[in-house]
Enzyme design. Structure first.
Site, PDB file in Angstrom:
ATOM      1  N   LYS A  86       0.865  -1.406   0.094  1.00 43.66           N
ATOM      2  CA  LYS A  86       0.024  -0.056   0.119  1.00 43.66           C
ATOM      3  C   LYS A  86       1.048   0.971   0.049  1.00 43.66           C
ATOM      4  CE  LYS A  86      -4.074  -2.503   2.113  1.00 43.66           C
ATOM      5  NZ  LYS A  86      -4.789  -2.885   3.164  1.00 43.66           N
ATOM      6  N   GLN A 111      -4.880  -1.644   9.422  1.00 45.34           N
ATOM      7  CA  GLN A 111      -5.106  -2.780   8.938  1.00 45.34           C
ATOM      8  C   GLN A 111      -5.474  -3.900   9.798  1.00 45.34           C
ATOM      9  OE1 GLN A 111      -3.933  -3.321   5.852  1.00 45.34           O
ATOM     10  NE2 GLN A 111      -3.995  -5.587   5.742  1.00 45.34           N
ATOM     11  N   ASP A 162     -10.902   3.270   4.197  1.00 44.53           N
ATOM     12  CA  ASP A 162     -11.323   1.849   4.183  1.00 44.53           C
ATOM     13  C   ASP A 162     -12.793   1.757   4.152  1.00 44.53           C
ATOM     14  OD1 ASP A 162      -9.646  -0.383   4.027  1.00 44.53           O
ATOM     15  OD2 ASP A 162      -8.894  -0.318   5.938  1.00 44.53           O
TER      16      ASP A 162
HETATM   17  N1  GUN Z   1      -7.233  -6.685   5.773  1.00 43.83           N
HETATM   18  C1  GUN Z   1      -7.503  -7.547   4.522  1.00 43.83           C
HETATM   19  N2  GUN Z   1      -8.204  -6.636   3.786  1.00 43.83           N
HETATM   20  C2  GUN Z   1      -8.026  -5.444   4.332  1.00 43.83           C
HETATM   21  C3  GUN Z   1      -8.783  -4.172   3.902  1.00 43.83           C
HETATM   22  O1  GUN Z   1      -9.141  -4.030   2.619  1.00 43.83           O
HETATM   23  N3  GUN Z   1      -8.450  -3.109   4.736  1.00 43.83           N
HETATM   24  C4  GUN Z   1      -7.766  -3.320   5.955  1.00 43.83           C
HETATM   25  N4  GUN Z   1      -7.499  -2.285   6.687  1.00 43.83           N
HETATM   26  N5  GUN Z   1      -7.423  -4.602   6.385  1.00 43.83           N
HETATM   27  C5  GUN Z   1      -7.552  -5.579   5.612  1.00 43.83           C
END
Ligand code: GUN
Length: 294
Positions: free
Chosen positions: A54, A98, A121
């Site tokens: 990311k 995350q 998110d």
């Molecule tokens: N863990 C797995 N997919 C995601 C996501 O799209 N966002 C976040 N914050 N954690 C994740």
């Protein structure tokens, strides 16, 4: 019949190019670029690798990104304080915590604490509430589900009037992708571990989204001929002949399903690249929201 491949690498690259161009224009206008702040708690290898991808993607799009790392032993208060400080920082446009958080931390309370207009998110309960309610519009849509919809739309798959089946009811994918399909006038069924005769339900699907986390679970004879199949699964299967000791498969048995479906996403190279592309799009959107208001 062999299904058309839905190329997430190419479609994701298109979205990233569109974002990159807009970021360059913002920089030329005002000298500042969107900033994404990522919170990583603990040392889960999968989460570390997602977070690093990311960050790199932000840099490539010309955005700023900062990763804040806390130990797996961090307290609830420490995580919530960090989120509060990012909320208060005017240089931070988007906040991503995350998931999953280490055991013992209250995910709901942490997500509740993210400012609505920095919730890139889309997991804040108000954004999710608006997503699932008729006639309401969330500020942000969760990245992987939004990516699934873009893959369908840019591949010319009609959603309105389609029968859609979603395998899995996770907060991250299953529930929001079902809401997005419903909002676009598909007739949606969600299947889960207590659904009897899943294969029969899947056979009715014009659109199938598989997000169940079981390697090659969906078989070729479950698929309606010509259906569009979006495979969200990323499962590691041990493979001593592979360099890393494993290879990746989806939730769909690709070799069987590709012979029946009309369109299908590969794994890797399908939904995966879309998650990051949509995160960049959401971060740009957050920047615009905050600067319009300022
Ligand atoms: N863990 C797995 N997919 C995601 C996501 O799209 N966002 C976040 N914050 N954690 C994740």
């Amino acid at each position: 019949m062999t299904a058309k491949l839905i190329d997430g690498t190419a479609i994701g690259a298109d979205v990233r190019r569109e974002v990159t161009e807009q970021v360059a224009a913002l920089k030329a206008q005002g000298g500042i670029v969107p900033n994404l702040s990522v919170v990583l708690v603990g040392d889960d290898p999968g989460s570390q690798s997602y977070v690093s991808s990311k960050g790199k993607a932000c840099t490539q799009a010309g955005m700023d990104s900062v990763t804040h790392r806390l130990l797996a032993t961090a307290s609830q208060a420490e995580v919530e304080h960090l989120v509060a400080s990012l909320n208060a920082d005017p240089h931070v446009n988007g906040i991503l915590v995350q998931l999953p958080l280490p055991k013992g931390l209250n995910e709901e309370a942490v997500l509740n604490g993210i400012s609505l207009d920095k919730d890139v998110d889309g997991f804040h309960p108000i954004n999710i509430g608006r997503l699932v309610m008729k006639g309401r519009v969330p500020l942000f849509v969760p990245c992987t589900p939004a990516g699934c919809i873009i893959l369908l739309e840019r591949s010319g798959v009609p959603i309105a009037g389609a029968t859609a089946v979603v395998l899995g009811r996770s907060n991250i994918v299953g529930i929001p992708v079902a809401a997005l399909l419903n909002n676009r006038d598909a007739t949606v069924t969600i299947c889960h571990s207590r659904t009897p005769n899943i294969a029969e339900v899947v056979r009715r699907a014009d659109i199938l989204v598989a997000a169940i986390g079981k390697p090659e679970y969906v078989r070729g004879d479950w698929i309606k001929p010509g259906a569009a199949v979006i495979d969200v699964g990323i499962n590691r299967v041990e493979d001593p002949s592979a360099k890393r000791g494993y290879h990746l498969v989806g939730d769909v048995c690709f070799s069987e399903v590709v012979q029946v479906a009309g369109a299908i996403t590969p794994v890797p190279g399908g939904v995966g690249p879309m998650t990051i592309a949509m995160l960049l799009a959401n971060t740009l959107h957050a920047f615009k929201l905050q600067h319009e208001r300022a």
